[in-house]
Design an enzyme around this catalytic site. Structure first.
Site, PDB file in Angstrom:
ATOM      1  N   ASP A  13       0.729  -1.306  -0.161  1.00  0.00           N
ATOM      2  CA  ASP A  13       0.072   0.101   0.074  1.00  0.00           C
ATOM      3  C   ASP A  13       0.835   1.401  -0.102  1.00  0.00           C
ATOM      4  OD1 ASP A  13      -2.264  -1.613   0.232  1.00  0.00           O
ATOM      5  OD2 ASP A  13      -2.208  -1.638   2.390  1.00  0.00           O
ATOM      6  N   GLU A 185     -11.998   1.349  -3.492  1.00  0.00           N
ATOM      7  CA  GLU A 185     -11.224   1.728  -2.272  1.00  0.00           C
ATOM      8  C   GLU A 185     -10.033   2.464  -2.735  1.00  0.00           C
ATOM      9  OE1 GLU A 185     -10.848  -1.960  -0.190  1.00  0.00           O
ATOM     10  OE2 GLU A 185      -9.175  -2.572  -1.443  1.00  0.00           O
TER      11      GLU A 185
END
Length: 203
Positions: A13, A185
């Site tokens: 991420d 997302e």
């Protein structure tokens, strides 16, 4: 030559910013402490970890109620008027019913970083910040679509964010429900030549 992966190991991420000739990257750290590793590079060939955003107990990060692969996820780093900001989400064992968005800040990415400021009334996961040209700050995240029982169906939302009080201001605007896949997302907003771009993950 630049060789991938530029950061070897367990560093998912990534979020990245450029400040003059310096690039800074942060990653998810999940249930581990210290939390949110911070990397520096000028050329993406020589990567150096310069610290963590949260490394002191007195900063107030609570990881007492997280499961494996829960905890601190999808941090976003931003820079505005001499200050570095990192927002992220603590995924608790009660997910998706109860998660906690938070923000920390510093004048130097090496630290020291501020205490954790929890953001009230912010739904969902994958916190992000966007600073517009006039200095207005916006908070973005994803959430389950209101009235939708299918947990796969989420949407990206945005609200004004007071960067002094670290609280949302005004209405939460739904921006996009994605292209029809599952779990829209990881929102990040950008602006170039007066055009706004929303980048998300989905699938």
């Amino acid at each position: 030559m630049i060789h991938n992966p530029i950061i070897k190991g367990f560093y998912p991420d990534p979020s990245i910013i450029r400040v003059k000739d310096d690039f800074y990257i942060v990653n998810s750290s999940f249930e581990y402490f210290p939390a949110i590793p911070i990397w520096h590079t000028k050329d993406f060939k020589h990567m150096k970890q310069i610290g963590h955003a949260i490394s002191r107990q007195d900063q107030g990060l609570d990881l007492s109620d997280v499961n494996p692969s829960g905890g601190v996820q999808a941090a976003t780093i931003r820079y505005h008027k001499g200050i570095y900001y990192i927002v992220s989400t603590v995924i608790t064992s009660k997910w998706p019913a109860y998660d906690q968005h938070f923000i920390v800040y510093a004048k130097d990415p090496k630290g020291p970083w501020s205490k954790v400021h929890y953001i009230q009334d912010a739904e969902g996961i994958d916190a992000s910040l966007f600073f517009d040209d006039d200095g207005t700050c916006y908070f973005l995240a994803n959430r389950q679509i209101h009235g939708q029982d299918d947990g796969n169906k989420t949407e990206i939302w945005m609200s004004k964010f007071n960067i002094q009080t670290f609280q949302l201001e005004g209405k939460k605007y739904p921006l996009w429900q994605g292209t029809g896949g599952a779990f829209p997302e990881g929102p990040h907003m950008y602006k170039k030549n007066r055009v706004y771009y929303l980048l998300i993950a989905e699938g």
